[in-house]
Design a protein around this motif. Structure first.
Motif, PDB file in Angstrom:
ATOM      1  N   VAL A   1      -6.872   3.201   2.578  1.00 48.14           N
ATOM      2  CA  VAL A   1      -6.870   2.370   1.375  1.00 48.14           C
ATOM      3  C   VAL A   1      -7.539   1.056   1.745  1.00 48.14           C
ATOM      4  O   VAL A   1      -7.185   0.422   2.743  1.00 48.14           O
TER       5      VAL A   1
ATOM      6  N   ASN B   1      -2.726   2.290  -5.861  1.00 47.58           N
ATOM      7  CA  ASN B   1      -2.963   1.020  -5.170  1.00 47.58           C
ATOM      8  C   ASN B   1      -3.974   0.153  -5.908  1.00 47.58           C
ATOM      9  O   ASN B   1      -4.710   0.637  -6.759  1.00 47.58           O
TER      10      ASN B   1
ATOM     11  N   ILE C   1       0.838  -1.193   0.000  1.00 47.30           N
ATOM     12  CA  ILE C   1       0.000   0.000   0.000  1.00 47.30           C
ATOM     13  C   ILE C   1       0.874   1.245   0.000  1.00 47.30           C
ATOM     14  O   ILE C   1       1.772   1.385   0.822  1.00 47.30           O
TER      15      ILE C   1
ATOM     16  N   ASN D   1      -4.312   7.518  -7.193  1.00 50.28           N
ATOM     17  CA  ASN D   1      -4.248   6.331  -6.350  1.00 50.28           C
ATOM     18  C   ASN D   1      -3.579   5.208  -7.141  1.00 50.28           C
ATOM     19  O   ASN D   1      -4.138   4.722  -8.114  1.00 50.28           O
TER      20      ASN D   1
ATOM     21  N   GLN E   1      -9.371   0.853  -3.379  1.00 45.48           N
ATOM     22  CA  GLN E   1      -9.821   2.243  -3.415  1.00 45.48           C
ATOM     23  C   GLN E   1      -9.292   3.022  -2.218  1.00 45.48           C
ATOM     24  O   GLN E   1      -9.002   2.456  -1.166  1.00 45.48           O
ATOM     25  N   PHE E   2      -9.172   4.344  -2.405  1.00 42.47           N
ATOM     26  CA  PHE E   2      -8.709   5.258  -1.359  1.00 42.47           C
ATOM     27  C   PHE E   2      -9.871   6.161  -0.982  1.00 42.47           C
ATOM     28  O   PHE E   2     -10.362   6.921  -1.807  1.00 42.47           O
TER      29      PHE E   2
ATOM     30  N   ALA F   1      -9.457   2.180  -7.435  1.00 45.20           N
ATOM     31  CA  ALA F   1      -8.154   1.533  -7.555  1.00 45.20           C
ATOM     32  C   ALA F   1      -7.494   1.890  -8.882  1.00 45.20           C
ATOM     33  O   ALA F   1      -8.122   1.863  -9.941  1.00 45.20           O
TER      34      ALA F   1
END
Length: 183
Positions: free
Chosen positions: A150, A73, A30, A71, A76-77, A105
């Motif tokens: 996250v 990652n 992350i 983002n 999702q943030f 994401a």
């Protein structure tokens, strides 16, 4: 035969553990989101250079900015409300609220933020403003911090925050933003 079957199960379990470990260390690592200005435009601008007999130097400006939250990652943030400040020599001239939201994401969220900058917040403490207005160059900076979580596979939740520190120059003659540099 039972020993052979047990050995196959053990090899399979070790292989699965290795795959999970590789995924955890690479794909599922992350990272903090990246917050940046894409563009800044000067919508309106008025100034007073404050000569010796006149009032103190002042500046009023309306900026329209495009802000991005990236983002990187695989989850999702989700972030909370944040404050974005525009600074002149470390003193905030204007602030705007970044409304809470989420970035899917591996996506980038873009939105517009407008600022009304006013030198009244300087309280007459900054004598460089008149010199900067006369030179035609105004150096500004911005600061923001977005805090959130996250969410990976709806199981793993990790607190992360993204910081933005940008410096730029407003050319007062052309009313253009130059040398936008975000860290």
């Amino acid at each position: 035969m039972a020993k052979k079957c047990l050995a196959c199960v053990a090899v399979f379990v070790l292989f699965q553990a290795a795959v999970i470990m590789v995924l955890a260390l690479t794909v599922l690592k992350i990272k903090s989101p990246k917050i940046r200005f894409n563009a800044i435009a000067v919508e309106s601008f008025t100034s007073n250079n404050g000569n010796n007999a006149g009032p103190t130097p002042s500046i009023n400006m309306r900026l329209l900015t495009q802000l991005t939250i990236k983002n990187t990652n695989f989850g999702q943030f989700k972030y909370d409300n944040a404050t974005l400040a525009i600074l002149y020599n470390g003193v905030p001239l204007g602030e705007a609220v970044i409304p809470r939201g989420r970035v899917k994401a591996r996506k980038t969220l873009k939105f517009n933020v407008s600022f009304d900058l006013n030198s009244d917040r300087l309280n007459g403490n900054n004598t460089n403003l008149g010199n900067d207005i006369n030179s035609g160059v105004l150096r500004l900076s911005s600061q923001a911090r977005v805090n959130g979580k996250v969410h990976l596979m709806k199981i793993i939740k990790k607190n992360k925050s993204g910081n933005m520190n940008c410096d730029w120059i407003v050319n007062l003659a052309t009313r253009m933003v130059e040398n936008l540099n975000c860290k």
